[in-house]
Design a protein around this motif. Structure first.
Motif, PDB file in Angstrom:
ATOM      1  N   LYS A  30      17.180   4.865   5.036  1.00 15.14           N
ATOM      2  CA  LYS A  30      16.244   4.132   5.886  1.00 15.14           C
ATOM      3  C   LYS A  30      16.950   3.809   7.189  1.00 15.14           C
ATOM      4  O   LYS A  30      18.108   3.393   7.191  1.00 15.14           O
ATOM      5  N   ILE A  31      16.225   3.992   8.272  1.00 17.83           N
ATOM      6  CA  ILE A  31      16.700   3.527   9.571  1.00 17.83           C
ATOM      7  C   ILE A  31      15.703   2.478  10.035  1.00 17.83           C
ATOM      8  O   ILE A  31      14.498   2.754  10.104  1.00 17.83           O
ATOM      9  N   ASN A  32      16.217   1.301  10.322  1.00 16.19           N
ATOM     10  CA  ASN A  32      15.375   0.176  10.751  1.00 16.19           C
ATOM     11  C   ASN A  32      14.202  -0.034   9.789  1.00 16.19           C
ATOM     12  O   ASN A  32      13.079  -0.306  10.206  1.00 16.19           O
ATOM     13  N   GLY A  33      14.484   0.141   8.489  1.00 12.31           N
ATOM     14  CA  GLY A  33      13.497  -0.114   7.449  1.00 12.31           C
ATOM     15  C   GLY A  33      12.533   1.032   7.165  1.00 12.31           C
ATOM     16  O   GLY A  33      11.701   0.928   6.278  1.00 12.31           O
ATOM     17  N   ILE A  34      12.656   2.153   7.886  1.00 13.27           N
ATOM     18  CA  ILE A  34      11.748   3.294   7.717  1.00 13.27           C
ATOM     19  C   ILE A  34      12.475   4.416   6.978  1.00 13.27           C
ATOM     20  O   ILE A  34      13.568   4.834   7.373  1.00 13.27           O
ATOM     21  N   LYS A  35      11.843   4.935   5.915  1.00 17.99           N
ATOM     22  CA  LYS A  35      12.450   5.991   5.107  1.00 17.99           C
ATOM     23  C   LYS A  35      12.474   7.324   5.856  1.00 17.99           C
ATOM     24  O   LYS A  35      11.550   7.651   6.603  1.00 17.99           O
ATOM     25  N   GLY A  36      13.545   8.077   5.591  1.00 15.86           N
ATOM     26  CA  GLY A  36      13.673   9.407   6.171  1.00 15.86           C
ATOM     27  C   GLY A  36      14.546  10.297   5.305  1.00 15.86           C
ATOM     28  O   GLY A  36      15.182   9.832   4.362  1.00 15.86           O
ATOM     29  N   PHE A  51      14.983  13.657  18.755  1.00 12.86           N
ATOM     30  CA  PHE A  51      14.242  13.010  19.844  1.00 12.86           C
ATOM     31  C   PHE A  51      12.817  12.661  19.410  1.00 12.86           C
ATOM     32  O   PHE A  51      12.268  11.649  19.814  1.00 12.86           O
ATOM     33  N   ASP A  52      12.227  13.511  18.587  1.00  9.04           N
ATOM     34  CA  ASP A  52      10.839  13.300  18.175  1.00  9.04           C
ATOM     35  C   ASP A  52      10.690  12.183  17.136  1.00  9.04           C
ATOM     36  O   ASP A  52       9.581  11.891  16.694  1.00  9.04           O
ATOM     37  N   GLU A  53      11.782  11.536  16.763  1.00 11.07           N
ATOM     38  CA  GLU A  53      11.744  10.447  15.769  1.00 11.07           C
ATOM     39  C   GLU A  53      11.908   9.064  16.404  1.00 11.07           C
ATOM     40  O   GLU A  53      12.012   8.070  15.700  1.00 11.07           O
ATOM     41  N   LEU A 100      20.741  10.597  19.735  1.00  6.90           N
ATOM     42  CA  LEU A 100      19.480  11.333  19.672  1.00  6.90           C
ATOM     43  C   LEU A 100      19.689  12.721  20.250  1.00  6.90           C
ATOM     44  O   LEU A 100      20.237  12.861  21.352  1.00  6.90           O
ATOM     45  N   ILE A 101      19.280  13.716  19.480  1.00  6.77           N
ATOM     46  CA  ILE A 101      19.426  15.111  19.900  1.00  6.77           C
ATOM     47  C   ILE A 101      18.150  15.875  19.550  1.00  6.77           C
ATOM     48  O   ILE A 101      17.309  15.394  18.793  1.00  6.77           O
ATOM     49  N   ASP A 102      18.041  17.068  20.086  1.00  6.94           N
ATOM     50  CA  ASP A 102      16.939  17.956  19.733  1.00  6.94           C
ATOM     51  C   ASP A 102      17.311  18.646  18.423  1.00  6.94           C
ATOM     52  O   ASP A 102      18.253  19.425  18.370  1.00  6.94           O
ATOM     53  N   LEU A 103      16.579  18.330  17.369  1.00 12.12           N
ATOM     54  CA  LEU A 103      16.854  18.911  16.050  1.00 12.12           C
ATOM     55  C   LEU A 103      16.035  20.171  15.774  1.00 12.12           C
ATOM     56  O   LEU A 103      16.065  20.680  14.663  1.00 12.12           O
ATOM     57  N   ALA A 104      15.314  20.670  16.772  1.00 13.91           N
ATOM     58  CA  ALA A 104      14.415  21.810  16.556  1.00 13.91           C
ATOM     59  C   ALA A 104      15.151  23.011  15.966  1.00 13.91           C
ATOM     60  O   ALA A 104      14.669  23.638  15.018  1.00 13.91           O
ATOM     61  N   HIS A 105      16.344  23.327  16.499  1.00 16.18           N
ATOM     62  CA  HIS A 105      17.072  24.501  15.995  1.00 16.18           C
ATOM     63  C   HIS A 105      17.506  24.312  14.542  1.00 16.18           C
ATOM     64  O   HIS A 105      17.494  25.252  13.756  1.00 16.18           O
ATOM     65  N   VAL A 118      14.262  17.876   8.419  1.00 18.05           N
ATOM     66  CA  VAL A 118      14.876  16.559   8.244  1.00 18.05           C
ATOM     67  C   VAL A 118      14.650  15.705   9.485  1.00 18.05           C
ATOM     68  O   VAL A 118      14.351  16.222  10.559  1.00 18.05           O
ATOM     69  N   ASN A 119      14.821  14.395   9.302  1.00 18.46           N
ATOM     70  CA  ASN A 119      14.684  13.454  10.414  1.00 18.46           C
ATOM     71  C   ASN A 119      15.973  13.328  11.214  1.00 18.46           C
ATOM     72  O   ASN A 119      15.954  12.881  12.354  1.00 18.46           O
ATOM     73  N   GLY A 120      17.101  13.684  10.577  1.00 15.15           N
ATOM     74  CA  GLY A 120      18.372  13.525  11.258  1.00 15.15           C
ATOM     75  C   GLY A 120      19.549  13.906  10.384  1.00 15.15           C
ATOM     76  O   GLY A 120      19.396  14.583   9.365  1.00 15.15           O
TER      77      GLY A 120
END
Length: 145
Positions: A30-36, A51-53, A100-105, A118-120
């Protein structure tokens, strides 16, 4: 005495790791209480979020002059979000910065191999704070409370 028994006696917590199609370990946090869902990456110096998160995890961001570099990739533009809370099971860190990075690749590579995006990434910064021990055979991450 087993590794698990020894570490639990030393106030470590045990977290199940899931091996995904790419042979990475996936971990829920969880980041700041939000599951990922995150990739556990011992080679990543910092924990990262896409970035999109930003809205998903309620991140306050600022520009960063640092460039991220991954294996075989060019430098990547980044932002930073300071003072975040990470929870992995009963292990908690308050006031941790996230890159924060672009995780698209990364997510494209995962989906091509039939793994979920994944979220990160949970990196060495979190692992170091938790005095992490990874049992690869039993697919367990141990973190010190």
């Amino acid at each position: 005495m087993s590794l698990k028994a020894f570490l639990l006696n030393k106030k470590y917590i045990s977290i199940k790791l899931k091996k995904i199609a790419t042979n990475h370990f996936e971990i829920k946090a969880k980041i700041n209480g939000i599951k990922g869902r995150f990739i556990l990456d011992t080679g990543a110096s910092n924990s990262c979020v896409g970035f999109d998160e930003i809205e998903t995890f309620g991140l306050k961001t600022e520009d960063s002059e640092h460039k991220a570099a991954g294996a075989g990739s060019a430098e990547i533009d980044t932002q930073i979000s300071k003072k975040n809370k990470i929870e992995i099971s009963d292990f908690k860190i308050k006031k941790i910065p996230l890159v924060l990075i672009d995780l698209a690749h990364i997510n494209n590579a995962l989906t091509k191999q039939e793994a979920k995006p994944v979220n990160g990434i949970i990196g060495a910064d979190v692992l170091e704070k938790g005095n992490a021990i990874i049992d690869y055979k039993k697919r367990k991450l141990y973190l010190s409370k």
